[in-house]
Design an enzyme around this catalytic site. Structure first.
Site, PDB file in Angstrom:
ATOM      1  N   HIS A   1      86.531  56.961  16.114  1.00 32.47           N
ATOM      2  CA  HIS A   1      86.063  58.147  16.854  1.00 32.47           C
ATOM      3  C   HIS A   1      84.938  57.765  17.813  1.00 32.47           C
ATOM      4  CE1 HIS A   1      87.434  60.253  13.040  1.00 32.47           C
ATOM      5  NE2 HIS A   1      88.048  60.962  13.955  1.00 32.47           N
TER       6      HIS A   1
ATOM      7  N   GLN B   1     100.781  62.967  18.633  1.00 28.60           N
ATOM      8  CA  GLN B   1      99.811  64.004  19.026  1.00 28.60           C
ATOM      9  C   GLN B   1      99.384  63.809  20.482  1.00 28.60           C
ATOM     10  OE1 GLN B   1      96.345  65.442  16.593  1.00 28.60           O
ATOM     11  NE2 GLN B   1      95.169  64.056  17.869  1.00 28.60           N
TER      12      GLN B   1
HETATM   13  O1  PAF Z   1      93.109  64.248  15.936  1.00 32.01           O
HETATM   14  C1  PAF Z   1      92.396  65.135  15.425  1.00 32.01           C
HETATM   15  O2  PAF Z   1      91.346  64.861  14.849  1.00 32.01           O
HETATM   16  C2  PAF Z   1      92.843  66.581  15.505  1.00 32.01           C
HETATM   17  O3  PAF Z   1      94.218  66.696  15.372  1.00 32.01           O
HETATM   18  C3  PAF Z   1      92.346  67.318  16.771  1.00 32.01           C
HETATM   19  C4  PAF Z   1      92.926  66.704  18.034  1.00 32.01           C
HETATM   20  C5  PAF Z   1      90.830  67.260  16.810  1.00 32.01           C
HETATM   21  C6  PAF Z   1      92.786  68.787  16.719  1.00 32.01           C
HETATM   22  O4  PAF Z   1      92.295  69.437  15.588  1.00 32.01           O
END
Ligand code: PAF
Length: 283
Positions: A37, A155
């Site tokens: 992150h 995603q």
């Molecule tokens: O990847 C994530 O942490 C989640 O799916 C996101 C993109 C923050 C949406 O809740």
């Protein structure tokens, strides 16, 4: 770094930054932040002047039998990590702020085709929850760019598609998966693994690497797929899927496709892990 919990405070802070001609970069997360992150924050920092991150464990993207309640919430450590990497503003709303009328009454955003295969096939409603919350967060923050990890490959593809289809003026930036030295992709869910499971978990990436080697050596797709599934099962994984897809459509790849992606989801005990690897074949 400033932390806000309401949309009103968020809008005020972002409006001020925009009035100062700042380019707004956004990194949405569900918290329990790790180095993966934080590398997204670094990228947002490099490409924008005002970095906003969000921490929201989105109930809409969890199935009834999934880990919503158990999902780790580590706000103080996350704030320290974000501040250390130069994040300017953290938006950490509660569920009532994001879904004031409850989940059932919400408008939902669905991305068909891309959203119903791979993880979408085994996690019904998951990507609708992701697409809905990302749409809402984009409208709340109104960033110029947003950064996502390639670890969640499907995603990322879905978010690129919804941005295109719904005409969001947001540039989407995908960042390579951050890995431990064993190759294990960094994930908040790795925290659920026992020490011995963590050791085994690294085999997920090693299996992807082996499969890529076999594809580049000219082995047939289905043969590679079956070999990978057997290898994972023999190491103690329960395989949800191991798919070889066309990188653009995420449809099953054909022998002629050159830009491929290997996508895998597998359980170790009760922990579901995902990973992926891109493969470029010569024509
Ligand atoms: O990847 C994530 O942490 C989640 O799916 C996101 C993109 C923050 C949406 O809740």
């Amino acid at each position: 770094m400033h932390t806000v919990h309401t949309i009103r405070e968020l809008r005020e802070a972002v409006t001020r930054a925009r009035q100062n001609k700042k380019r707004i970069g956004f990194v949405p997360t569900m918290g329990n932040l790790h180095e993966g992150h934080l590398s997204l924050i670094d990228e947002a920092r490099a490409q924008s002047d005002f970095v906003v991150s969000s921490i929201f464990v989105n109930p809409m993207q969890f199935g009834a039998n999934e880990d919503l309640d158990a999902y780790p919430r580590t706000l103080a450590a996350d704030q320290a990590g974000l501040a250390s990497r130069g994040c300017d503003l953290l938006f950490a709303p509660n569920v009532g702020e994001v879904y004031p009328n409850g989940l059932e009454a919400e408008t939902r955003v669905a991305v068909p085709k891309l959203g119903d295969k791979h993880c979408g096939a085994s996690r019904s409603g998951h990507f609708e929850g992701v697409a809905t919350v990302v749409t809402k967060l984009f409208n709340m923050v109104q960033p110029d760019l947003a950064v996502f990890g390639k670890k969640d490959y499907q995603q990322l593809a879905i978010i690129r598609k919804l941005v295109q289809d719904l005409c969001f003026p947001v540039a989407i930036i995908g960042i390579d998966t951050s890995r431990e030295s064993s190759g294990l992709a960094r994930s908040s869910r790795n925290g659920y693994l026992s020490e011995s499971e963590r050791h085994t978990a690294a085999e997920l990436y090693q299996t992807l690497v082996q499969a890529r080697k076999q594809l580049l050596a000219g082995k047939l797709l289905e043969e590679v797929r079956q070999t990978a599934i057997s290898a994972l099962e023999s190491k103690g994984f329960q395989v949800d899927y191991f798919n070889i897809a066309n990188r653009d459509s995420l449809e099953p790849a054909t022998e002629k496709d050159q830009s491929l992606v290997l996508l895998v989801a597998a359980f170790l005990g009760s922990t579901r892990l995902i990973d992926n690897l891109e493969v470029d074949r010569q024509g």
